[in-house]
Design a protein around this motif. Structure first.
Motif, PDB file in Angstrom:
ATOM      1  N   VAL A  86       0.838  -1.203   0.000  1.00  0.00           N
ATOM      2  CA  VAL A  86       0.000   0.000   0.000  1.00  0.00           C
ATOM      3  C   VAL A  86       0.868   1.246   0.000  1.00  0.00           C
ATOM      4  O   VAL A  86       1.619   1.493   0.939  1.00  0.00           O
ATOM      5  N   GLY A  87       0.767   2.050  -1.064  1.00  0.00           N
ATOM      6  CA  GLY A  87       1.523   3.294  -1.148  1.00  0.00           C
ATOM      7  C   GLY A  87       2.975   3.076  -1.529  1.00  0.00           C
ATOM      8  O   GLY A  87       3.394   1.965  -1.859  1.00  0.00           O
ATOM      9  N   PRO A  88       3.788   4.134  -1.491  1.00  0.00           N
ATOM     10  CA  PRO A  88       5.209   4.019  -1.848  1.00  0.00           C
ATOM     11  C   PRO A  88       5.948   3.082  -0.901  1.00  0.00           C
ATOM     12  O   PRO A  88       5.616   2.988   0.284  1.00  0.00           O
ATOM     13  N   LEU A 207       8.736  14.602  -1.596  1.00  0.00           N
ATOM     14  CA  LEU A 207       8.482  13.899  -0.336  1.00  0.00           C
ATOM     15  C   LEU A 207       7.883  12.531  -0.644  1.00  0.00           C
ATOM     16  O   LEU A 207       6.837  12.434  -1.301  1.00  0.00           O
ATOM     17  N   VAL A 208       8.555  11.473  -0.188  1.00  0.00           N
ATOM     18  CA  VAL A 208       8.043  10.110  -0.334  1.00  0.00           C
ATOM     19  C   VAL A 208       7.759   9.575   1.060  1.00  0.00           C
ATOM     20  O   VAL A 208       8.648   9.544   1.920  1.00  0.00           O
ATOM     21  N   PRO A 216      -0.928   6.643   8.866  1.00  0.00           N
ATOM     22  CA  PRO A 216      -1.341   7.669   7.903  1.00  0.00           C
ATOM     23  C   PRO A 216      -0.157   8.165   7.083  1.00  0.00           C
ATOM     24  O   PRO A 216       0.882   8.519   7.625  1.00  0.00           O
ATOM     25  N   ALA A 217      -0.325   8.154   5.752  1.00  0.00           N
ATOM     26  CA  ALA A 217       0.734   8.619   4.852  1.00  0.00           C
ATOM     27  C   ALA A 217       0.136   8.817   3.470  1.00  0.00           C
ATOM     28  O   ALA A 217      -0.759   8.062   3.059  1.00  0.00           O
ATOM     29  N   PRO A 218       0.607   9.820   2.732  1.00  0.00           N
ATOM     30  CA  PRO A 218       0.139  10.015   1.353  1.00  0.00           C
ATOM     31  C   PRO A 218       0.412   8.771   0.512  1.00  0.00           C
ATOM     32  O   PRO A 218       1.479   8.147   0.636  1.00  0.00           O
ATOM     33  N   ARG A 219      -0.525   8.412  -0.335  1.00  0.00           N
ATOM     34  CA  ARG A 219      -0.377   7.220  -1.164  1.00  0.00           C
ATOM     35  C   ARG A 219       0.500   7.463  -2.397  1.00  0.00           C
ATOM     36  O   ARG A 219       0.827   6.515  -3.110  1.00  0.00           O
ATOM     37  N   SER A 278      16.663  18.058  -1.324  1.00  0.00           N
ATOM     38  CA  SER A 278      16.073  17.718  -2.615  1.00  0.00           C
ATOM     39  C   SER A 278      15.044  16.598  -2.498  1.00  0.00           C
ATOM     40  O   SER A 278      14.109  16.521  -3.295  1.00  0.00           O
ATOM     41  N   ALA A 279      15.230  15.717  -1.518  1.00  0.00           N
ATOM     42  CA  ALA A 279      14.297  14.605  -1.320  1.00  0.00           C
ATOM     43  C   ALA A 279      14.142  14.325   0.163  1.00  0.00           C
ATOM     44  O   ALA A 279      15.111  14.388   0.923  1.00  0.00           O
ATOM     45  N   VAL A 280      12.922  14.014   0.561  1.00  0.00           N
ATOM     46  CA  VAL A 280      12.609  13.647   1.942  1.00  0.00           C
ATOM     47  C   VAL A 280      11.987  12.260   1.920  1.00  0.00           C
ATOM     48  O   VAL A 280      11.001  12.025   1.212  1.00  0.00           O
ATOM     49  N   HIS A 281      12.568  11.336   2.672  1.00  0.00           N
ATOM     50  CA  HIS A 281      12.018   9.993   2.805  1.00  0.00           C
ATOM     51  C   HIS A 281      11.485   9.840   4.223  1.00  0.00           C
ATOM     52  O   HIS A 281      12.243   9.972   5.188  1.00  0.00           O
ATOM     53  N   LEU A 282      10.196   9.562   4.344  1.00  0.00           N
ATOM     54  CA  LEU A 282       9.545   9.477   5.652  1.00  0.00           C
ATOM     55  C   LEU A 282       8.911   8.098   5.809  1.00  0.00           C
ATOM     56  O   LEU A 282       8.016   7.728   5.048  1.00  0.00           O
ATOM     57  N   VAL A 283       9.392   7.341   6.773  1.00  0.00           N
ATOM     58  CA  VAL A 283       8.877   5.995   7.033  1.00  0.00           C
ATOM     59  C   VAL A 283       8.088   6.008   8.339  1.00  0.00           C
ATOM     60  O   VAL A 283       8.632   6.356   9.390  1.00  0.00           O
ATOM     61  N   SER A 284       6.798   5.656   8.259  1.00  0.00           N
ATOM     62  CA  SER A 284       5.971   5.583   9.469  1.00  0.00           C
ATOM     63  C   SER A 284       5.322   4.216   9.644  1.00  0.00           C
ATOM     64  O   SER A 284       4.612   3.991  10.626  1.00  0.00           O
TER      65      SER A 284
END
Length: 298
Positions: A86-88, A207-208, A216-219, A278-284
């Motif tokens: 589900v999602g990135p 932002l990934v 909760p996280a953008p898909r 330049s890039a943000v990687h967010l793992v929740s």
């Protein structure tokens, strides 16, 4: 007469303990998952414990071969499962020591940006690339590890390297700059300061977010300065109970761990170009934060 206690030979354990760090490093870079890497290393130990150690001429080569082949098999299975993710999908964060961060080559090969880039390779290409670029094994040695001829390994390494070079972004590697920008990023997010946050973000920042359907996280990835800045402040405004934010070393550089009562609930990696993010990687995804469980001990 009372039977004497059987004393197990300590030599296999001693040898395996010496190699364990290397084996986990190989498995993690091939898989991009901390928990899967731990499982692979455990399986390697079970196989090693059944071997007549005295008959093994080169224990390191034997153990790296077993670990590599187990990791390739597991990656093939994992890639099939990721089609329904589900999602990135982002790699699992893993704590790393400062000496890894100071070694540019090692630090880059364990960064979330590089591990994500390696996802496009086949399992064999990825293993060959990791063994060559991160650990500097010869083509002949790698051929023994993966069960291929030296010429075949050379071709595989060339294909993998060409793909990586075509797709890679040359992110900043200076640790002092990365640490400074990370601190500024944390301060802006914590204070809800949109202007200060936008100052550290590139105009085309991406932002990934990886929640895996469990948080909760953008898909989809979010692009652009204004959209990313506002999404980050929205995330910062949803802090958990008893929150804390720490800057710690993971994946070869400074990263941000958000925790609740000492338990990690999110990890943020910043990737810089020319001193801005330049890039943000967010793992929740909570299942992916196991590798940060001891972050307070660092």
């Amino acid at each position: 007469m009372v039977g004497a206690a059987v004393v197990e030979d300590p030599e296999p354990l001693r040898i395996f303990t010496e190699q364990r760090g290397r084996l986990h490093a190989v498995a993690y870079r091939v898989l991009g998952r901390f928990t899967d890497a731990e499982d692979v290393v455990q399986e390697a130990w079970l196989r090693w414990s059944r071997v007549a150690v005295a008959d093994v001429a080169d224990p390191e080569a034997y153990l790296v071969r077993v670990t590599t082949r187990l990791a390739i098999d597991r990656l093939r299975s994992a890639q099939a499962r990721r089609e329904s993710y589900v999602g990135p999908w982002l790699p699992e964060p893993m704590l790393t020591s400062p000496d890894v961060a100071e070694n540019v080559t090692l630090g880059e090969t364990v960064s979330s940006a590089m591990l994500l880039l390696l996802e496009a390779l086949s399992p064999l290409e990825r293993a060959v690339f990791v063994l060559r670029e991160a650990f500097d094994y010869s083509y002949a040695e790698i051929g023994e590890f993966v069960g291929r001829s030296e010429p075949s390994v050379r071709q595989t390494a060339r294909r993998a390297r060409e793909h990586v070079e075509r797709q890679r972004v040359r992110y900043d590697t200076d640790q002092a700059t990365r640490a400074l920008v990370t601190e500024r990023f944390v301060a802006a997010c914590s204070g809800g300061d949109l202007a200060s946050l936008m100052d550290v973000l590139a105009p085309d920042v991406v932002l990934v977010s990886d929640g895996g359907g469990l948080a909760p996280a953008p898909r989809k990835a979010i692009s652009g300065l204004d959209m990313v800045a506002r999404a980050l402040l929205t995330f910062a405004g949803r802090m958990p109970e008893d929150p804390a934010t720490d800057v710690v070393s993971f994946n070869g550089g400074p990263g941000i761990v958000v925790s609740s009562a000492g338990v990690p609930v999110a990890a943020v990696s910043l990737h810089l170009v020319d001193g801005v993010v330049s890039a943000v990687h967010l793992v929740s995804n909570p299942e992916k934060l196991v590798g940060l469980r001891d972050f307070r001990a660092r």
